[in-house]
Scaffold this active site. Sequence first.
Site, PDB file in Angstrom:
ATOM      1  N   ARG A   1      -4.572   7.972  32.537  1.00  0.00           N
ATOM      2  CA  ARG A   1      -5.655   8.888  32.146  1.00  0.00           C
ATOM      3  C   ARG A   1      -6.068   8.808  30.681  1.00  0.00           C
ATOM      4  O   ARG A   1      -7.130   9.310  30.327  1.00  0.00           O
ATOM      5  CB  ARG A   1      -5.230  10.338  32.447  1.00  0.00           C
ATOM      6  CG  ARG A   1      -4.068  10.799  31.588  1.00  0.00           C
ATOM      7  CD  ARG A   1      -3.378  12.038  32.102  1.00  0.00           C
ATOM      8  NE  ARG A   1      -2.263  12.395  31.228  1.00  0.00           N
ATOM      9  CZ  ARG A   1      -1.077  11.790  31.217  1.00  0.00           C
ATOM     10  NH1 ARG A   1      -0.828  10.762  32.009  1.00  0.00           N
ATOM     11  NH2 ARG A   1      -0.124  12.177  30.384  1.00  0.00           N
TER      12      ARG A   1
ATOM     13  N   CYS B   1       2.252  18.229  31.244  1.00  0.00           N
ATOM     14  CA  CYS B   1       1.797  17.182  32.161  1.00  0.00           C
ATOM     15  C   CYS B   1       2.979  16.382  32.708  1.00  0.00           C
ATOM     16  O   CYS B   1       2.971  15.939  33.847  1.00  0.00           O
ATOM     17  CB  CYS B   1       0.833  16.237  31.460  1.00  0.00           C
ATOM     18  SG  CYS B   1      -0.737  17.006  31.047  1.00  0.00           S
TER      19      CYS B   1
ATOM     20  N   CYS C   1     -10.883  34.297  17.864  1.00  0.00           N
ATOM     21  CA  CYS C   1     -10.136  33.085  17.547  1.00  0.00           C
ATOM     22  C   CYS C   1      -9.229  32.796  18.744  1.00  0.00           C
ATOM     23  O   CYS C   1      -9.182  33.575  19.696  1.00  0.00           O
ATOM     24  CB  CYS C   1      -9.341  33.223  16.243  1.00  0.00           C
ATOM     25  SG  CYS C   1      -7.793  34.160  16.373  1.00  0.00           S
TER      26      CYS C   1
ATOM     27  N   ARG D   1     -31.026   6.497  21.235  1.00  0.00           N
ATOM     28  CA  ARG D   1     -31.101   7.430  22.374  1.00  0.00           C
ATOM     29  C   ARG D   1     -30.760   8.860  21.968  1.00  0.00           C
ATOM     30  O   ARG D   1     -31.057   9.810  22.695  1.00  0.00           O
ATOM     31  CB  ARG D   1     -30.191   6.977  23.504  1.00  0.00           C
ATOM     32  CG  ARG D   1     -30.715   5.872  24.430  1.00  0.00           C
ATOM     33  CD  ARG D   1     -31.869   5.086  23.947  1.00  0.00           C
ATOM     34  NE  ARG D   1     -32.230   3.982  24.827  1.00  0.00           N
ATOM     35  CZ  ARG D   1     -32.831   2.855  24.440  1.00  0.00           C
ATOM     36  NH1 ARG D   1     -33.138   2.676  23.164  1.00  0.00           N
ATOM     37  NH2 ARG D   1     -33.134   1.911  25.320  1.00  0.00           N
TER      38      ARG D   1
ATOM     39  N   ASP E   1      -1.177  19.455  23.102  1.00  0.00           N
ATOM     40  CA  ASP E   1      -0.661  19.769  24.431  1.00  0.00           C
ATOM     41  C   ASP E   1       0.433  20.840  24.393  1.00  0.00           C
ATOM     42  O   ASP E   1       1.231  20.932  25.306  1.00  0.00           O
ATOM     43  CB  ASP E   1      -0.122  18.495  25.099  1.00  0.00           C
ATOM     44  CG  ASP E   1       1.048  17.906  24.329  1.00  0.00           C
ATOM     45  OD1 ASP E   1       1.356  18.424  23.228  1.00  0.00           O
ATOM     46  OD2 ASP E   1       1.651  16.944  24.816  1.00  0.00           O
TER      47      ASP E   1
HETATM   48 ZN   LIG Z   1      -8.204  36.403  16.489  1.00  0.00          ZN
END
Ligand SMILES: [Zn+2]
Length: 256
Positions: free
Chosen positions: A72, A188, A172, A13, A129
């Site tokens: 999650r 979180c 960046c 696919r 995170d």
């Molecule tokens: Zn930069």
Amino acid sequence: MNLNDDLLLRYSRHILLPDVGVAGQTRIAEASVLIVGAGGLGCPVALYLGAAGVGRLLLADGDAVDLTNLQRQIGHTTAAIGMNKADSLAHSVRAINPEIDVRPIREALSGAGLQRVVAEVDLVVDASDNFATRHAINRACVQFGKPLVSGAAIGFSGQLAVFDSARAESPCYHCLFPDHADEPELRCAEAGVFAPLVGVIGTMQAMEALKYLAHAGVPLVGRLLLWDGLRTEARVMKVPRDPACPVCGQATLQAG
Ligand SMILES: [Zn+2]
């Protein structure tokens, strides 16, 4: 890579897509990708990159699977509670696609270890995170000229950007989010996170990574996507390179 009959079927696919084809699928199969973080974002990223046939996946996470993750972090199961997250996610990816090489790195990568791994891969996905890790990943990607697919998610909101310091026009991560070590960080664990939000952002990270590897479409370079899940609204804004950026600015690169 030689696509035998089984692989032609597995990836059929993709191969049907004019923007991927055998050439794009071969590039995907020959690529190696580092995913930093095997949590809410890292799970969908790794599951999609693995299913889609990225030849070598390096999954880095030093944490263990916890009951509060399972709402999650879809690459982990109840049986994996207590197991290292990189191990648990590698196990899930291999169950989908045993044809690829999946290597768990059972630590929070930093310093020389992070640089060594970034230097050896074709693309890096930031699924971490915290700001310290994000900035360290960004510095290593600029240093070694590696493309970086960056995502973040909290509450009902997320953001996505691709940085490629090999392109003159690309900012960046530091150009957009200067280092403010004293800035409080939303986590979180304190703020909460809506389960499918990490799927939305992580899946878009997988989409950008695979597009990049296959040379398909236009990458989200020089643009920042902001996703508001409560209102179901997306905004894409142009983000320029900061010529005075201490990480990717000309003066810094020439000095280095
Ligand atoms: Zn930069």
